[in-house]
Design an enzyme around this catalytic site. Structure first.
Site, PDB file in Angstrom:
ATOM      1  N   SER A 217     125.980  59.366 -39.325  1.00  0.00           N
ATOM      2  CA  SER A 217     126.761  60.664 -39.410  1.00  0.00           C
ATOM      3  C   SER A 217     127.786  60.885 -38.364  1.00  0.00           C
ATOM      4  CB  SER A 217     125.835  62.069 -38.935  1.00  0.00           C
ATOM      5  OG  SER A 217     124.516  61.593 -38.697  1.00  0.00           O
TER       6      SER A 217
ATOM      7  N   GLY B 274     124.221  57.665 -34.206  1.00  0.00           N
ATOM      8  CA  GLY B 274     124.907  57.073 -33.349  1.00  0.00           C
ATOM      9  C   GLY B 274     125.223  55.814 -34.372  1.00  0.00           C
TER      10      GLY B 274
END
Ligand SMILES: Nc1ncnc2c1ncn2[C@@H]1O[C@H](COP(=O)(O)OS(=O)(=O)O)[C@@H](OP(=O)(O)O)[C@H]1O
Ligand SMILES: Nc1ncnc2c1ncn2[C@@H]1O[C@H](COP(=O)(O)OP(=O)(O)O)[C@@H](O)[C@H]1O
Length: 338
Positions: free
Chosen positions: A177, A103
């Site tokens: 990520s 996120g």
């Protein structure tokens, strides 16, 4: 480039306190189990895709970077583990897995992981909290936020997560990520079922409004290059990519708390057999009991006491197979066979 600005999170708790037979290979080989199109996405991230980062000496003096390794080491002979993961899981009385939260910055990854970490401790499960910010103070301290550096950051963190999972520890990771291919490459490190992707799906505007460390303000003013969501991409997981999607707002429009998010995750874990003790056919705790555990009180709960008793009996019993579990619920729960 060194990381721009990092806020360190202390661990939520102190130190005191499903698997299949897929071959678990290296970064380079383990994604062979994936369908071809995913393999091709993963293959763009190789161990050779190393960052162009300069090292900084301990004295704080910049120094010339040692030449980066551009070729994988040769003549390496790996060893099979002397003690299997399954055996370690029996000792730890838990099934290990990696729960990976993705996120944007300030979406709530750290908050939900810390909530879970405390609940797991109260339930008698051992976890390791891998937080992007914290790792960038140590293991990944020579990496910045170019995409190549993020690739390396995620590759190293995935390796660390894999080591912990192979040691029977439950990994709770929270890293931005940002790219789908990075998440695919991370997933490919693990056997199917050992990796659970959680998308902390908070609208970017909410993150900008939260801005706990003032980084969005700086990024929007052009003071931080490569800031995720502002001048560096965040590819939200596509449908089906994440096992769990945590929407920031309820259907009624209210903001959901980290505690409610943790409950959603625990429900998923319980229903999918991740909270079932090795050798047992169902969890030794009902779902109602799991979600009723308070995260803000580290207590020697009844469950810890029960687990300790069972654990001790594994050492005193002549035949480990004679050890029995007394499930607290006889409902037909799906179980991850170990
Ligand atoms: N340029 C830029 N972009 C994004 N984030 C930045 C940047 N600079 C510093 N920070 C801080 O670093 C944390 C993100 O590190 P990660 O390791 O999770 O990032 S990544 O997965 O490699 O993309 C992130 O922490 P979280 O807010 O907890 O996500 C930020 O606080
Ligand atoms: N569900 C939530 N509701 C309201 N505020 C939240 C929620 N989750 C996190 N926060 C707050 O938002 C800020 C960023 O949360 P954090 O967990 O650090 O996000 P991340 O790790 O993704 O950067 C913090 O101030 C935190 O207290």
């Amino acid at each position: 480039m060194a990381p721009f600005a990092l806020a360190r999170h202390t661990g939520a708790i102190g130190k005191s306190l499903p698997a299949n037979s897929t071959k678990r290979g290296s970064w380079g080989s383990s994604y062979r189990a994936l369908p071809r199109q995913l393999r091709s996405a993963c293959s763009q991230l190789s161990p050779l895709d190393l960052p162009s980062t300069n090292y900084v000496a301990d004295m704080g003096q910049p120094c010339k970077a040692p030449p980066l390794q551009v070729q994988a080491a040769q003549n390496i002979f790996s060893h099979a583990p002397a003690v299997s993961r399954k055996r370690k899981e029996q000792i730890a009385r838990q099934i290990s897995f990696c729960l990976w939260c993705t996120g944007t910055s300030a979406s709530g990854k750290t908050a939900v992981v810390r909530e879970l970490e405390q609940i797991f401790a109260n339930l008698g499960f051992l976890t390791s909290n891998l937080d992007g910010d914290n790792l960038r103070k140590g293991l990944n301290s020579n990496l910045g936020f170019s995409m190549a550096d993020r690739n390396e950051n995620l590759r190293r963190t995935s390796c660390a997560a894999k080591l912990a999972v192979d040691s029977a520890v439950i990994v709770l990771a929270g890293l931005i990520s940002p790219l789908r291919e990075q998440r695919l490459a991370t997933r490919a490190m693990f056997a199917e079922g050992d990796f659970i992707l959680v998308h902390v799906d908070t609208p970017l505007q909410t993150c900008i409004d939260r801005d706990p460390n003032g980084l969005y303000k700086k990024a929007l003013a052009g003071e931080i290059p490569n800031f995720t969501g502002i001048n560096s991409p965040y590819e939200a997981p596509v449908d089906g990519e994440a096992q769990i999607v945590l929407k920031a707002y309820s259907d009624q429009g209210g903001l959901l708390t980290p505690r409610e998010h943790a409950k959603t995750i625990l429900e998923y874990l319980w229903h999918n057999g991740y909270l079932t003790r090795p050798g047992c056919s169902s969890p030794d705790i009902t779902l109602d009991e799991v979600v009723a555990v308070l995260p803000d009180k580290i207590v020697q709960s009844a469950y810890c006491a029960v687990n300790r008793e069972v654990l001790l009996s594994t050492f005193t019993s002549a035949d480990p197979k004679s050890r029995t579990c007394t499930p607290r619920s006889s409902a037909g729960h799906p179980t991850r066979e170990r």
